[in-house]
Enzyme design. Structure first.
Site, PDB file in Angstrom:
ATOM      1  CG  HIS A   1      -1.935   1.119   1.172  1.00 13.66           C
ATOM      2  ND1 HIS A   1      -1.646   2.391   1.610  1.00 13.66           N
ATOM      3  CD2 HIS A   1      -3.205   1.162   0.697  1.00 13.66           C
ATOM      4  CE1 HIS A   1      -2.714   3.162   1.405  1.00 13.66           C
ATOM      5  NE2 HIS A   1      -3.672   2.435   0.858  1.00 13.66           N
TER       6      HIS A   1
ATOM      7  CD  GLU B   1      -5.344   2.096  -3.236  1.00 15.06           C
ATOM      8  OE1 GLU B   1      -6.472   2.456  -2.908  1.00 15.06           O
ATOM      9  OE2 GLU B   1      -4.466   1.761  -2.432  1.00 15.06           O
TER      10      GLU B   1
HETATM   11  P1  PGA Z   1      -9.162   6.807   0.010  1.00 15.96           P
HETATM   12  O1  PGA Z   1      -8.098   5.660   0.385  1.00 15.96           O
HETATM   13  O2  PGA Z   1     -10.284   6.155  -0.733  1.00 15.96           O
HETATM   14  O3  PGA Z   1      -9.582   7.373   1.321  1.00 15.96           O
HETATM   15  O4  PGA Z   1      -8.431   7.799  -0.848  1.00 15.96           O
HETATM   16  C1  PGA Z   1      -7.777   4.664  -0.532  1.00 15.96           C
HETATM   17  C2  PGA Z   1      -6.665   3.809  -0.005  1.00 15.96           C
HETATM   18  O5  PGA Z   1      -5.758   4.297   0.658  1.00 15.96           O
HETATM   19  O6  PGA Z   1      -6.647   2.585  -0.263  1.00 15.96           O
END
Ligand code: PGA
Length: 274
Positions: free
Chosen positions: A95, A167
């Site tokens: 992550h 992400e």
């Molecule tokens: P968020 O977080 O939807 O609050 O931007 C996503 C994540 O960190 O997986």
């Protein structure tokens, strides 16, 4: 095999065990289509309690990280085997908030991936570029490097236990900016193409989730993108209502795109040119 819509939330460092349990219990009361896979990734301290009551049917439970070693002199760390003993279904590795730590290098992430796949839980590998890398138009190289480093040694028989979340770092959390769908389409294409290079046709079945400031207003815009099989959501899914609403809207949009009628991972047309 028709594809499933994957939907999960990362609770980060936000819920103590009783809150997680109430959240998961509330989700269990929601009705979802059979074609939806739901998962919740709470802090470590919630896992024992969930294992004790048995996670409700239809909701997978994940861990936010694991160490690469099976055991040893690693104070404060948790191994894959310890998590498997708590019936964890999946383990998230890489992550962005962990990659931000100097110790969480590509090499360490690759060792963690190997540890997860050497055990029993599934893997959720997170990849994404930082804003400076995007501005410098280096995101293709960054994603390629992260994927090859982390997944380069995955064996074909392990592939069904792998899922990837894209992400972009600049889109995550309070300080993040929600991405324009057209800005992330090339990144999704890159990820699909690297997965295909690594695993051939079998790569189509690897679920690819999108995450970063996804909410009930924008989830449909991401869910309709070719190559996307689900959503990975933080803040907007931390209430049971929010989770249910983003899931329902995202799933609806994904079905309209035809996501549920094609081979897992999207249609061949989705893959054209990728
Ligand atoms: P968020 O977080 O939807 O609050 O931007 C996503 C994540 O960190 O997986």
């Amino acid at each position: 095999m028709t594809a499933r819509f994957h939907f999960g939330t990362n609770l980060k460092m936000h819920t103590a065990a009783p809150e997680t349990r109430a959240f998961v219990t509330a989700l269990a009361a929601q009705t979802v289509d059979a074609g939806v896979r739901r998962f919740v990734i709470p802090p470590y301290t919630s896992l024992q309690g969930l294992a004790a009551i048995g996670a409700p049917a239809g909701i997978e439970i994940g861990a936010q990280n694991a160490h690469f070693a099976a055991s040893g002199a690693y104070t404060g760390e948790i191994s894959v085997g310890m998590l498997a003993a708590l019936d964890v279904d999946l383990i998230m590795i890489g992550h962005a908030e962990r990659r931000a730590l100097p110790t969480e290098t590509d090499d360490v992430i690759a060792r963690k991936v190997a540890a997860v796949l050497g055990g029993t839980p599934d893997l959720l590998l997170c990849v994404g570029e930082r804003m400076a890398e995007r501005r410098a138009l280096e995101f293709t190289d960054v994603l390629r490097r992260q994927l090859i480093s982390a997944l380069g040694s995955v064996r074909p028989e392990q592939l069904s236990r792998v899922q990837v979340a894209y992400e972009p770092v600049w889109s995550i959390g309070e300080s993040g900016v929600a991405a324009e769908p057209e800005d992330i389409t090339p990144a999704i294409a890159t990820i699909r193409s690297v997965l295909a290079e690594l695993f051939g046709k079998a790569a189509r079945a690897v679920p690819l989730l999108y995450g970063g400031s996804v909410n009930r207003d924008n989830c449909a815009d991401y869910a309709v993108l070719g190559g996307i099989d689900g959503l990975f959501v933080g803040r907007a899914a931390w209430s049971a209502d929010g989770f249910g609403a983003v899931l329902a809207r995202g799933h609806e949009a994904w079905k309209l795109r035809g996501g549920d009628t094609v081979e897992a991972g999207g249609s061949d047309a989705d893959r054209a040119g990728m």
